[in-house]
Scaffold this active site. Structure first.
Site, short mmCIF file in Angstrom:
data_model
loop_
_atom_site.label_atom_id
_atom_site.label_comp_id
_atom_site.label_asym_id
_atom_site.label_seq_id
_atom_site.Cartn_x
_atom_site.Cartn_y
_atom_site.Cartn_z
N ASP A 214 0.72 -1.13 0.00
CA ASP A 214 0.07 0.10 -0.20
C ASP A 214 0.92 1.31 -0.10
OD1 ASP A 214 -2.43 1.64 0.30
OD2 ASP A 214 -2.28 1.61 2.44
N GLU A 453 3.43 -7.99 7.29
CA GLU A 453 1.97 -8.72 6.88
C GLU A 453 2.45 -9.91 5.64
OE1 GLU A 453 -0.85 -5.76 5.78
OE2 GLU A 453 -0.97 -5.12 7.97
N TYR A 517 -6.86 -3.56 12.34
CA TYR A 517 -7.69 -2.56 11.93
C TYR A 517 -9.37 -2.75 12.25
CZ TYR A 517 -3.92 -0.35 9.63
OH TYR A 517 -2.67 0.27 9.30
N GLU A 554 0.54 -1.20 14.12
CA GLU A 554 -0.64 -0.38 13.26
C GLU A 554 -1.98 -0.61 13.60
OE1 GLU A 554 -0.60 -1.02 8.83
OE2 GLU A 554 1.62 -1.24 9.02
C1 GCB Z 1 -1.53 -2.40 6.74
C2 GCB Z 1 -0.20 -2.26 6.03
C3 GCB Z 1 0.09 -0.78 5.56
C4 GCB Z 1 -1.20 -0.26 5.11
C5 GCB Z 1 -2.11 -0.05 5.84
C6 GCB Z 1 -3.62 0.38 5.32
O1 GCB Z 1 -1.82 -3.20 7.49
O2 GCB Z 1 0.92 -2.62 6.90
O3 GCB Z 1 1.29 -0.71 4.63
O4 GCB Z 1 -0.95 1.08 4.51
O5 GCB Z 1 -2.44 -1.38 6.50
O6 GCB Z 1 -3.73 1.63 5.66
O7 GCB Z 1 -4.14 -0.11 4.92
#
Ligand code: GCB
Length: 647
Positions: A214, A453, A517, A554
């Site tokens: 990403d 990841e 997330y 994250e």
């Molecule tokens: C993740 C990735 C990161 C992305 C992020 C997202 O888990 O490690 O590279 O930018 O999610 O914002 O989706």
């Protein structure tokens, strides 16, 4: 697949290195029992071969010249440059700044990842006659081939890490020298990071360009290009391991000298009340010694004290200096200890990304970022998702940031063909070797991250992962963990997993790093429900990896700067601030969660897709031009205890 390096002549064992902190915690938890056996805590330096890869610091015996500036540039979409001998001189060029990514400068190069050619001239200083002259690149993404005056010096594969050549007879003192570099960043399956394989997966979502990661695949000469000189016999590499013995700081130094040189040398540590000098004998190109610093000032986030270490050959035949910090880092049970004290990481995953420069080194942005990290109360960051510049690492030493040093191993998938996995294995092994080689002496680096990841199958595919994907990944990462531990056991090692990643992979780490997330990709729009899910996620992680510290590397939400809602809704600044606050609240209840890094520090460029408005990931708590969103003020209150109006 990894050979254990031979034992060094002067061997420091793990127990000795950590013994200063206290025997009870000496080796606890640093690695699993199988790898905790005594052995060198830092691999012996390899015999000097090829040009030194040490950062080109100038000294009394070494001159440096930064070749940054405007170079000439030409795209080669037909890959005809070499056949047409462009390395002997480029025609029909345009100007390009070095360092910089090419993508945001030229309309026709925005999504261009093929071969491109760079050219510049340099003059050799007559004072350099009789010296070795080296040419060094901080980073070329992804493959580079280098010629001086039409003569091929060599090639390098893989971005983000330095490479150098001895320019030997290729350069002349009596004429300007032409330097030509071909760089290409073809998005290929066998590279690291990889792209998704359309032959083995059916995708329901497309990005342009099609990456499996990403962030935008910025291309070009991203870091300075240096000329530097050394005497023929010169310090080729240095390794420093620091420990404490009571109030005394101990620096165990080993070094190699080019050309098998033997003779007397001196290690000097300055920066304290008076310089401390230790004579050492170099034999067959190898020297080692211990410098003891009474009442040493330790290095840490609130007191990033740095000493200068100088290695001097003979009476000044060669001199190489750099800065070191006295600190220890270890995992003790489910805690992370810095200088023997538990530490909690506050900070972010970042990107090297800025308007127009792309991923090109931008020193004002670097300093501003570090100022903002201090302002917000962060003590750390992760070099997501590739090694950052050496300048960033030196500055992190100075600011006292704790750095998780990551490789470019993003989104490795194990549904791919065996030959592709094998090629990535080779590249990632090389990246790890070069990363540890480059950053081994930085006090700021406290944890190695092997990958981010990794997945059994690519994101956005309709297909099931093959049955053997987990097993293939387990074997792959076993090799990577063993490789890192053979090179450097002075630091813990981890890999970053995403919600639900195989426990067999991430569990090989000394620390569990988790991206999560809830409230964004899962349980979208419902922060209260996400809190319940998160709590269960932490408990499941704890069960899967009992007794290990956990870092949430994250979590977060996209927020379009200036977008507001009450009650909070997704994509607004309020939602982002509330979601991050919820994570910190829930995670704060678990003492084994030793780090919380919201994603991300600042908005950054990505591929175009329906997931990314304006081709930006907007999970930054700062905008791409570094203006704070609401979440930044909230974090500052939580981390630094400061209100928005306070300086
Ligand atoms: C993740 C990735 C990161 C992305 C992020 C997202 O888990 O490690 O590279 O930018 O999610 O914002 O989706």
């Amino acid at each position: 697949m990894t050979d254990t390096p031979p034992r060094p002549a002067t061997e420091i064992t793990r127990r000795q290195a950590f013994g200063a902190v206290g025997a009870a915690v000496a080796v606890a938890g640093l690695a699993d029992a199988a790898t905790a056996a005594d052995g060198p805590i830092r691999a012996p330096l390899p015999a000097p071969e090829g040009p030194t890869r040490l950062y080109p610091h100038a000294s009394a015996t070494r001159a440096t010249r930064d070749l940054s500036g405007l170079w000439r540039f030409k795209l080669d979409p037909k890959d005809e440059g070499e056949a047409q001998r462009w390395h002997e001189g480029l025609a029909g060029t345009r100007a390009i700044p070095v360092p910089c990514s090419w993508n945001d400068l030229f309309d026709d190069a925005r999504n261009y990842f093929g071969a491109a050619w760079y050219e510049t001239e340099f003059h050799l200083d007559p004072a350099w006659k009789g010296e070795r002259v080296h040419l060094r690149f901080g980073s070329a993404v992804y493959r580079a081939k280098v010629w001086v005056n039409g003569q091929l010096l060599g090639e390098h594969l893989g971005g983000h890490l330095p490479f150098a050549f001895d320019i030997g007879e290729a350069a002349r003192f009596d004429q300007p020298n032409r330097l030509v570099v071909m760089v290409e960043n073809k998005l290929e399956l066998a590279r690291v990071p990889a792209i998704p394989d359309p032959a083995t997966s059916r995708f329901y979502l497309e990005d342009f360009p099609q990456t499996s990661y990403d962030f935008f695949p910025y291309s070009g000469l991203h870091r300075p290009v240096w000329l530097f000189t050394t005497p023929a016999a010169h310090v080729h590499d240095v390794s420093v391991v620091t420990t404490r013995s009571g109030a005394t700081g101990v620096a165990e130094v080993s070094f190699t000298v080019a050309g098998g040189w033997s003779g007397a040398a001196t290690l000097t540590v300055s920066g304290g009340p008076s310089p401390i000098r230790v004579p050492v004998q170099v034999s067959g190109g190898r020297g080692a010694g211990t410098v003891r610093i009474p009442s040493a000032k330790l290095w840490g986030p609130n007191h990033p004290f740095l000493y200068t270490l100088t290695v001097t050959l003979g009476d000044g035949l060669d001199e190489y200096s750099f800065r070191i910090g006295i600190r220890t880092i270890e995992v003790n049970g489910d805690r992370l200890l810095l200088n023997g004290e538990p530490v909690h990481l506050t900070g972010f995953g970042k990107h090297e990304d800025f308007i127009l420069h792309g991923r090109g080194l931008d020193l004002p942005v670097l300093v501003r970022d570090f100022e903002l990290l201090k302002w917000i109360g962060a003590n750390s960051f992760r070099t997501s998702h590739y090694p950052y510049s050496e300048e960033a690492m030196m500055l992190a030493d100075e600011y006292g940031f704790l750095v998780i040093g990551e490789t470019p191993g993003v989104s490795l998938t194990f549904s791919d063909r065996a030959d592709i996995i094998a090629a990535r294995h080779k590249q990632l092994t090389a990246d790890l070797t070069d990363l540890i080689d480059r950053d081994k002496n930085h006090p700021c680096v406290i944890l190695w991250s092997i990958a981010n990841e990794s997945l059994t199958k690519p994101f956005h595919t309709l297909d099931e992962a093959p049955a053997d994907a987990v097993g293939k990944g387990t074997a792959f990462f076993r090799d990577m963990f063993a490789h890192v531990r053979a090179l450097d056991r002075t630091r813990p090692v981890a890999m970053v997993s995403v919600q639900g990643g195989p426990a067999e992979w991430v569990g090989q780490g000394d620390v569990i790093c988790q991206n999560s997330y809830d409230g964004w990709y899962a349980v979208s729009g419902r922060i209260d429900d996400a809190a319940v899910v998160l709590e269960k996620e932490v408990q499941a992680l704890r069960q899967a990896h009992p007794g290990k510290p956990i870092i949430f590397t994250e979590f977060g939400a996209d927020a379009i700067a200036g977008s507001h809602a009450h009650p909070a809704e997704m994509w607004t600044e309020e939602y982002q601030a509330d979601l991050i606050a919820m994570y910190l609240r829930v995670l704060g209840r678990f003492p084994f969660v030793v780090g919380t890094h919201p994603w991300a520090f600042a908005d950054f460029r990505t591929a175009q897709s329906i997931m990314r408005i304006s081709a930006l990931n907007q999970k930054g708590v700062f905008t791409r031009d570094r203006r704070p969103k609401l979440a930044a003020h909230h974090l500052r209150k939580l981390w630094a205890g400061k209100e928005p109006e306070e300086a």
